[in-house]
Design a protein around this motif. Structure first.
Motif, PDB file in Angstrom:
ATOM      1  N   ARG A 617     -59.958 -60.445  -6.844  1.00 35.11           N
ATOM      2  CA  ARG A 617     -58.599 -60.930  -7.070  1.00 35.11           C
ATOM      3  C   ARG A 617     -58.134 -60.679  -8.494  1.00 35.11           C
ATOM      4  O   ARG A 617     -57.411 -61.484  -9.081  1.00 35.11           O
ATOM      5  N   ARG A 618     -58.518 -59.544  -9.056  1.00 33.99           N
ATOM      6  CA  ARG A 618     -58.033 -59.182 -10.380  1.00 33.99           C
ATOM      7  C   ARG A 618     -56.541 -58.902 -10.293  1.00 33.99           C
ATOM      8  O   ARG A 618     -56.067 -58.224  -9.379  1.00 33.99           O
ATOM      9  N   ILE A 619     -55.807 -59.413 -11.269  1.00 36.53           N
ATOM     10  CA  ILE A 619     -54.346 -59.324 -11.256  1.00 36.53           C
ATOM     11  C   ILE A 619     -53.900 -58.063 -11.978  1.00 36.53           C
ATOM     12  O   ILE A 619     -54.343 -57.778 -13.098  1.00 36.53           O
ATOM     13  N   VAL A 620     -53.040 -57.308 -11.337  1.00 39.02           N
ATOM     14  CA  VAL A 620     -52.373 -56.174 -11.957  1.00 39.02           C
ATOM     15  C   VAL A 620     -50.884 -56.322 -11.716  1.00 39.02           C
ATOM     16  O   VAL A 620     -50.453 -56.994 -10.765  1.00 39.02           O
ATOM     17  N   VAL A 621     -50.101 -55.720 -12.589  1.00 36.27           N
ATOM     18  CA  VAL A 621     -48.645 -55.803 -12.489  1.00 36.27           C
ATOM     19  C   VAL A 621     -48.094 -54.395 -12.483  1.00 36.27           C
ATOM     20  O   VAL A 621     -48.486 -53.557 -13.303  1.00 36.27           O
ATOM     21  N   LEU A 622     -47.208 -54.122 -11.531  1.00 42.82           N
ATOM     22  CA  LEU A 622     -46.512 -52.842 -11.508  1.00 42.82           C
ATOM     23  C   LEU A 622     -45.025 -53.074 -11.332  1.00 42.82           C
ATOM     24  O   LEU A 622     -44.614 -54.119 -10.818  1.00 42.82           O
ATOM     25  N   SER A 623     -44.264 -52.113 -11.810  1.00 40.28           N
ATOM     26  CA  SER A 623     -42.813 -52.218 -11.710  1.00 40.28           C
ATOM     27  C   SER A 623     -42.300 -51.185 -10.728  1.00 40.28           C
ATOM     28  O   SER A 623     -42.997 -50.244 -10.345  1.00 40.28           O
ATOM     29  N   ALA A 624     -41.070 -51.406 -10.315  1.00 37.51           N
ATOM     30  CA  ALA A 624     -40.437 -50.483  -9.365  1.00 37.51           C
ATOM     31  C   ALA A 624     -38.975 -50.333  -9.735  1.00 37.51           C
ATOM     32  O   ALA A 624     -38.343 -51.264 -10.241  1.00 37.51           O
ATOM     33  N   ASP A 625     -38.467 -49.136  -9.464  1.00 31.20           N
ATOM     34  CA  ASP A 625     -37.041 -48.843  -9.640  1.00 31.20           C
ATOM     35  C   ASP A 625     -36.415 -48.851  -8.254  1.00 31.20           C
ATOM     36  O   ASP A 625     -36.574 -47.905  -7.476  1.00 31.20           O
ATOM     37  N   LEU A 626     -35.726 -49.953  -7.937  1.00 33.67           N
ATOM     38  CA  LEU A 626     -35.167 -50.082  -6.601  1.00 33.67           C
ATOM     39  C   LEU A 626     -34.108 -49.030  -6.338  1.00 33.67           C
ATOM     40  O   LEU A 626     -34.012 -48.513  -5.211  1.00 33.67           O
ATOM     41  N   GLY A 627     -33.336 -48.698  -7.371  1.00 39.21           N
ATOM     42  CA  GLY A 627     -32.307 -47.665  -7.179  1.00 39.21           C
ATOM     43  C   GLY A 627     -32.912 -46.338  -6.778  1.00 39.21           C
ATOM     44  O   GLY A 627     -32.433 -45.671  -5.848  1.00 39.21           O
ATOM     45  N   ALA A 628     -33.994 -45.951  -7.463  1.00 39.92           N
ATOM     46  CA  ALA A 628     -34.657 -44.690  -7.120  1.00 39.92           C
ATOM     47  C   ALA A 628     -35.314 -44.771  -5.754  1.00 39.92           C
ATOM     48  O   ALA A 628     -35.333 -43.787  -4.997  1.00 39.92           O
ATOM     49  N   ALA A 629     -35.878 -45.956  -5.417  1.00 39.00           N
ATOM     50  CA  ALA A 629     -36.531 -46.100  -4.118  1.00 39.00           C
ATOM     51  C   ALA A 629     -35.529 -46.006  -2.981  1.00 39.00           C
ATOM     52  O   ALA A 629     -35.817 -45.412  -1.924  1.00 39.00           O
ATOM     53  N   LEU A 630     -34.328 -46.565  -3.145  1.00 38.32           N
ATOM     54  CA  LEU A 630     -33.317 -46.488  -2.087  1.00 38.32           C
ATOM     55  C   LEU A 630     -32.776 -45.080  -1.923  1.00 38.32           C
ATOM     56  O   LEU A 630     -32.378 -44.681  -0.813  1.00 38.32           O
ATOM     57  N   LYS A 631     -32.770 -44.296  -3.001  1.00 36.69           N
ATOM     58  CA  LYS A 631     -32.316 -42.904  -2.906  1.00 36.69           C
ATOM     59  C   LYS A 631     -33.353 -42.026  -2.216  1.00 36.69           C
ATOM     60  O   LYS A 631     -32.995 -41.053  -1.539  1.00 36.69           O
ATOM     61  N   ALA A 632     -34.614 -42.371  -2.379  1.00 40.23           N
ATOM     62  CA  ALA A 632     -35.679 -41.538  -1.807  1.00 40.23           C
ATOM     63  C   ALA A 632     -36.696 -42.425  -1.113  1.00 40.23           C
ATOM     64  O   ALA A 632     -37.778 -42.689  -1.653  1.00 40.23           O
ATOM     65  N   PRO A 633     -36.393 -42.950   0.091  1.00 33.66           N
ATOM     66  CA  PRO A 633     -37.375 -43.771   0.811  1.00 33.66           C
ATOM     67  C   PRO A 633     -38.648 -42.987   1.115  1.00 33.66           C
ATOM     68  O   PRO A 633     -38.612 -41.761   1.286  1.00 33.66           O
ATOM     69  N   ASP A 634     -39.777 -43.702   1.154  1.00 31.68           N
ATOM     70  CA  ASP A 634     -41.100 -43.135   1.434  1.00 31.68           C
ATOM     71  C   ASP A 634     -41.593 -42.203   0.337  1.00 31.68           C
ATOM     72  O   ASP A 634     -42.605 -41.518   0.524  1.00 31.68           O
ATOM     73  N   SER A 635     -40.876 -42.168  -0.786  1.00 34.08           N
ATOM     74  CA  SER A 635     -41.321 -41.362  -1.920  1.00 34.08           C
ATOM     75  C   SER A 635     -42.206 -42.220  -2.824  1.00 34.08           C
ATOM     76  O   SER A 635     -42.333 -43.433  -2.617  1.00 34.08           O
ATOM     77  N   PRO A 636     -42.843 -41.637  -3.853  1.00 36.88           N
ATOM     78  CA  PRO A 636     -43.643 -42.457  -4.777  1.00 36.88           C
ATOM     79  C   PRO A 636     -42.837 -43.579  -5.425  1.00 36.88           C
ATOM     80  O   PRO A 636     -43.400 -44.616  -5.798  1.00 36.88           O
ATOM     81  N   ALA A 637     -41.510 -43.385  -5.591  1.00 39.40           N
ATOM     82  CA  ALA A 637     -40.687 -44.451  -6.160  1.00 39.40           C
ATOM     83  C   ALA A 637     -40.600 -45.657  -5.231  1.00 39.40           C
ATOM     84  O   ALA A 637     -40.409 -46.797  -5.686  1.00 39.40           O
ATOM     85  N   ASP A 638     -40.725 -45.428  -3.931  1.00 37.73           N
ATOM     86  CA  ASP A 638     -40.710 -46.509  -2.940  1.00 37.73           C
ATOM     87  C   ASP A 638     -42.137 -47.046  -2.829  1.00 37.73           C
ATOM     88  O   ASP A 638     -42.950 -46.560  -2.034  1.00 37.73           O
ATOM     89  N   VAL A 639     -42.445 -48.060  -3.624  1.00 40.54           N
ATOM     90  CA  VAL A 639     -43.821 -48.528  -3.818  1.00 40.54           C
ATOM     91  C   VAL A 639     -44.408 -48.998  -2.493  1.00 40.54           C
ATOM     92  O   VAL A 639     -43.766 -49.726  -1.730  1.00 40.54           O
ATOM     93  N   LEU A 640     -45.664 -48.580  -2.235  1.00 38.97           N
ATOM     94  CA  LEU A 640     -46.408 -49.051  -1.070  1.00 38.97           C
ATOM     95  C   LEU A 640     -46.974 -50.432  -1.382  1.00 38.97           C
ATOM     96  O   LEU A 640     -47.692 -50.611  -2.362  1.00 38.97           O
ATOM     97  N   LEU A 641     -46.642 -51.411  -0.566  1.00 43.43           N
ATOM     98  CA  LEU A 641     -47.007 -52.799  -0.832  1.00 43.43           C
ATOM     99  C   LEU A 641     -48.366 -53.138  -0.248  1.00 43.43           C
ATOM    100  O   LEU A 641     -48.863 -52.444   0.647  1.00 43.43           O
ATOM    101  N   MET A 642     -48.933 -54.250  -0.754  1.00 46.00           N
ATOM    102  CA  MET A 642     -50.210 -54.769  -0.288  1.00 46.00           C
ATOM    103  C   MET A 642     -50.067 -56.248   0.037  1.00 46.00           C
ATOM    104  O   MET A 642     -49.125 -56.899  -0.414  1.00 46.00           O
ATOM    105  N   PRO A 643     -50.983 -56.791   0.834  1.00 47.30           N
ATOM    106  CA  PRO A 643     -50.904 -58.226   1.131  1.00 47.30           C
ATOM    107  C   PRO A 643     -50.928 -59.069  -0.145  1.00 47.30           C
ATOM    108  O   PRO A 643     -51.588 -58.725  -1.121  1.00 47.30           O
ATOM    109  N   ARG A 644     -50.180 -60.158  -0.130  1.00 47.01           N
ATOM    110  CA  ARG A 644     -50.059 -61.115  -1.229  1.00 47.01           C
ATOM    111  C   ARG A 644     -49.244 -60.593  -2.398  1.00 47.01           C
ATOM    112  O   ARG A 644     -49.190 -61.242  -3.451  1.00 47.01           O
TER     113      ARG A 644
END
Length: 1018
Positions: A617-644
């Motif tokens: 349960r080591r904590i890491v923090v990542l950021s995302a650019d929602l604008g870029a993710a909405l322009k390119a779904p399923d791209s690296p900008a659209d972050v793949l989520l994990m449980p919790r």
């Protein structure tokens, strides 16, 4: 003989018979609870004889049934029984009670200063009619129950048991203390409103019979250290829990009983301990709610805690077919056919009914169905053309015994339809030490039925609730094995178990597990064969449920952890926050589908995702650019989520510390020497400067995005990146790296440097970037108002933009003020005030060696000047030659380069000349050509005796000062006077003690006053 002996038990015999009260059914007087208890143990005949002799409850019942009247009266005693609180209600009453109870938690406050204690006053001693004093019964009872308490302690216990601070209690306390030393044992009472301050030593001395007022002996250093050690030791053990018998165990002291005392009296009890007599000590009860197994109550006993309205015979219910007919039952026979009539028949003591025309018919021992068939058959056979229908008119009353662990064991008269539960209710229920699962019904010495009350309470099964017969005995044995169950069960309580019961049986009694119960981690606390208390972990989902339980076991079912194992959380600046279902392949745009789900002014380009990595349960923090993710779904900008994962959305207006700081704290807690804090910082001209988590592969561009992007004042050319490196493992060195910010924002690999822990990015400000500077033009300007100025702009330039001056403008009297000058002048005024205050104090010390009258005059003048100086507020006037500035080209030596906040005030043409200072009347005069300075002074009444004629000066309308111009023979009187000038006659300070500062102070005060008058004249 028996009647007379019993009558003697009642107080004063005949007086008892005359006592008033509610009338009973026979019209006699009512009897007390004591009388009822005495009568309860007698036979009906004996009871009737005693009541007749005393004139209580005469037997006027119908059908000569005096026994029934007496027994019904006994049942009414049960009917009037007051409601008893349930276990949960009793627990709340005990928690809020002012009296200390067993296992209560208390806090002991102790200090070396004595306690302000009781202010004792004598009170009259209560006396009996014979004139002898005696203690109240409650006090005597308390003293008997606390034989170890003597003197003050005994009195305190007695007063606490009685429960109030009334005079009777306080008097009893004084009498209890008397035998220990005082000759008279004068009673004492507390003043109204509590304890009035005197001293605890005096109180203890009075309660122990020591009336001396000798001060306590002085302690040695060793005794002081020992007392301090004792105080610290007692404080360190707080809070304390009283034992199960209400005893307090202080370290180093013998057990001190406190049960039943109030906080005040418990403090008094501790205060009489020899080691605590000279100390302040106070007991405070903590009204804590019990939790866990301590909060559990035995199951089922609260059934009998509610008051029952009546136990009178029930006549409006159907009679069961197996009801056994007995003496006293009434049958109703309806004849139809050749005869139509209704006959009421009562079963006699011989078990027969006397049927008209047919004679006696024996029905005793028969069930109701059998008796009905017998009667109907006899009528059909012996009465031609007549048929019969038999019903039960009224049932008899029967007397049964309720014995064992009943609340009120004894003999009870109940309806002939009564069952075991009816008798239990009549007896007030079962004591908590009695069994609910093995209630025994005995008839003629034989056990005929076992009644398990749990079957009725839990399953609603009343099969074993057998109907009673006269003389039946309901015996309640002591409670059997018990098991307590708490935690995530439907019904936490203490349950009585049977032989061979298993965990499954106990869970069934507790109503089963809740959905949040952790079935794999049940904890069973048990006392093993070696008398050790052990805890066994049991799996409540498998075969372990068949594990047998033992007497005294305690089962705790924990709750599942509150963390979400297969969910995503969204919080922050979105319309819909909460949890969302997780599935493999879930991405950011699957949770936030569009920008419409964000609130206005949400930051679309920086979303933080807090992630816990398995298995530690080591904590890491990542950021995302929602604008870029909405322009390119399923791209690296659209972050793949994990449980919790927890997604946090920010807004662009407020600080992000409230959300970011807890994340940074988590990262710092898991930092090590090999893995330093993953924290970076951006400062300067960004919208949201501060510290941010360092992500994997984070660059300068990402840090700028985290800071809410660049602000308008940001310099986009160069930025500085400060990096800290450890050199040779023993020192930390800072390295400055120049960053091409514009290229970094364009994602140039050379400029977009990858960040490391502790990096700080500084964004510079554009040169000369500031809020727009403004100046104010007021007065005789064609277009007055506020004007924005450019860097280096002059006064003439702004006046030209404002259309110049009007025809009535008095150019020589223009007033120009500047904020910087006002602040500087105010500091100088404050400095002068402090210096002058020091000089006045010094002069006062020298006054004793000089002319006292002159020194007093100087002090008076000095104090007056000091008050004027302190009340003076700087104006910040800059003397300018506006006429020369307007007459020359912009930027000349007469022109003024403007700054933000400058203000120009151009008055109308002025025709007056003002005279102020040491003149008879400070006023203004109309300008007269050719008049000299002395002429205007003469118009003001001339100079006063304190005037300094040699230092008279003139302040021009533009703020400049002219002093002693012209021939020295005329003392400057040749100075030309112009319209708007002010003539100042200063104070002559040479005849006072030498204080050179005074002359400067007076000049400052006058000049500031003139400038302020010029400013405020607009």
């Amino acid at each position: 003989m028996l009647v007379s002996c019993i009558a003697c038990l009642f107080p004063l015999g005949a007086a008892l018979a005359q006592s008033t009260g509610g009338n009973n059914s026979g019209g006699g007087n009512s009897i007390s609870d004591l009388e009822q208890q005495v009568l309860q143990g007698l036979s009906p005949d004996q009871r009737d004889a005693i009541m007749n002799q005393l004139g209580i409850g005469s037997n006027n019942g119908q059908n000569g049934n005096g026994r029934r009247n007496g027994e019904n009266q006994q049942n009414e005693m049960g009917q009037e029984r007051q409601h008893e609180p349930t276990p949960s209600e009793q627990a709340e009453i005990d928690r809020l009670s002012p009296y200390l109870q067993a296992e209560d938690w208390v806090v002991i406050t102790i200090d070396s200063n004595p306690l302000p204690a009781l202010h004792l006053t004598p009170t009259p001693q209560p006396s009996t009619p014979g004139g002898t004093s005696e203690l109240p019964p409650s006090v005597i009872s308390s003293l008997q129950q606390n034989p170890g308490l003597g003197g003050a302690a005994g009195a305190a216990a007695a007063l606490g048991a009685n429960g109030s601070n009334q005079q009777g209690n306080a008097s009893a306390m004084g009498q209890a203390a008397a035998p220990l030393g005082s000759s008279a044992g004068a009673p004492v009472t507390a003043t109204a409103g509590g304890y009035a301050p005197e001293s605890q030593q005096n109180l203890v001395a009075q309660l122990n019979g020591d009336n001396s007022e000798q001060p306590p002996p002085e302690l040695t250093d060793e005794e002081k250290r020992e007392r301090k050690r004792l105080i610290n030791l007692i404080r360190s053990k707080n809070p304390y829990q009283l034992s199960r018998d209400g005893t307090l165990y202080l370290p180093g002291f013998a057990p001190i009983p406190l049960g039943g005392l109030t906080e005040q009296l418990a403090s008094l009890r501790l205060g009489v301990e020899p080691a605590l007599r000279q100390l302040f000590i106070r007991v405070t009860k903590l009204p804590l709610r019990k939790v866990g197994t301590r909060s559990l109550h035995p199951f089922g006993y609260e059934l009998f805690d509610r008051s029952i309205t009546t136990f009178a015979p029930v006549t409006n219910v159907p009679v069961p077919a197996n009801y056994v007919i007995g003496a006293g039952d009434q049958l109703e026979v309806q004849l139809y056919g050749n005869q139509n009539r209704m006959i009421e028949l009562q079963v006699g003591r011989d078990g027969r009914i006397q049927f008209p025309d047919l004679g006696p018919i024996s029905v005793v021992g028969q069930t109701f169905d059998q008796a009905r068939a017998t009667i109907e058959g006899r009528v059909a056979r012996q009465m031609n053309g007549v048929r019969a229908s038999v019903t039960m008119a009224d049932t008899r009353t029967i007397r049964v015994f309720v014995l064992g662990e009943a609340k009120h064991p004894g003999t009870y008269t109940i309806s002939g339809l009564g069952t075991i539960t009816s008798a239990l209710f009549a007896a007030g229920g079962v004591l908590t030490q009695g069994s609910l699962r093995n209630i025994q019904l005995k008839r003629r010495g034989e056990l005929v039925r076992h009644f398990d009350l749990y079957d009725m309470l839990i399953r609603g099964d009343s099969t074993d609730d057998a109907q009673l017969l006269p003389g039946d005995v309901i015996f309640i044995p002591p409670v059997g094995p018990t098991v307590s169950v708490d935690g995530e069960v439907r019904r936490a309580a203490i349950y009585e178990t049977k032989a061979g019961s298993t965990l499954s049986d106990v869970l069934e009694l507790a109503g089963g597990l809740t959905p949040e119960a952790d079935r794999l981690k049940g904890a069973l606390t048990r006392i093993d064969a070696q008398q050790h208390r052990v805890v066994l972990e049991v799996d409540l989902s498998g075969a372990n449920r068949n594990q047998p339980v033992h007497d005294g076991d305690s089962l705790h079912v924990p709750r599942l952890r509150p963390t979400l194992d297969a969910a995503i959380e969204v919080e922050g600046y979105v319309y819909t926050t909460g949890t969302f279902a997780y599935h493999d392949g879930l991405r950011l745009t699957d949770v936030i589908h569009s920008v419409d789900e964000l609130r206005p002014n949400a930051d679309q380009h920086y979303l933080l995702i807090r992630r816990e990595l398995p298995p530690n349960r080591r904590i890491v923090v990542l950021s995302a650019d929602l604008g870029a993710a909405l322009k390119a779904p399923d791209s690296p900008a659209d972050v793949l989520l994990m449980p919790r994962d927890r997604i946090m959305v920010f807004d662009l207006q407020s600080s992000r510390d409230r959300v970011v700081q807890p994340l940074l704290d988590d990262l710092r807690l898991q930092a090590t020497s090999t893995q330093p804090d993953n924290v970076v910082r951006v400062e300067g001209r960004v919208n949201v400067p501060g510290e941010y988590p360092l992500e994997e592969g984070m660059t300068v561009r990402d840090l700028v995005r985290a800071g809410g992007s660049l602000s308008d004042a940001a310099y986009r050319g160069k930025a500085e990146l400060t990096r800290y490196n450890i050199v040779n493992g023993d020192s930390r060195r800072a390295e400055l790296i120049e960053v091409d910010l514009a290229a970094a924002l364009q994602n140039d690999p050379k400029a977009n440097i990858r960040l490391e822990p502790f990096d700080t990015l500084s964004i510079k400000e554009v040169q000369a970037w500031d809020e727009q500077d403004e100046v104010v033009l007021r007065g005789e300007v064609r277009f007055p108002g506020k004007y924005s100025i450019k860097r280096g702009e002059t006064l003439k330039s702004v006046l030209l933009r404002a259309g110049g001056l009007t025809d009535l403008a008095f150019v020589e009297g223009a007033v120009f003020t500047r904020k910087e000058l006002r602040d500087r002048e105010q500091k100088q005024l404050d400095m002068f005030a402090k210096r002058m205050q020091s000089d006045i104090a010094f002069m006062a010390l020298q006054g004793a060696n000089s002319n006292q009258a002159q020194a007093a005059t100087a002090l008076t003048v000095g104090q007056s000047l000091l008050e004027q100086l302190r009340s003076t507020r700087a104006v910040g006037r800059l003397v300018i030659n506006l006429k020369a500035a307007l007459g020359n080209a912009p930027g000349s030596v007469y022109d003024v380069m403007l700054r933000d906040g400058d203000e120009l005030l151009v008055p109308k043409y002025q025709q007056e000349v003002t005279v102020i200072g040491e003149v008879q009347t400070s006023t203004s005069h109309l300008f007269r050509p050719g008049f000299r300075r002395s002429d205007y002074i003469a118009l003001s009444g001339g100079e006063t005796r304190r005037a300094d004629s040699a230092r008279v000066y003139v302040v021009r309308a533009d703020g400049s000062v002219v002093a002693n111009e012209g021939s020295r023979w005329f003392h400057g009187d040749a100075t030309p006077i112009r319209p708007g000038d002010t003539v100042v006659v200063p104070l002559n300070a040479e005849h006072l003690p030498t204080l050179p500062l005074w002359q400067a102070v007076t000049q400052i005060i006058y000049n500031v006053a003139i400038a302020a008058a010029a400013v405020h004249s607009f």
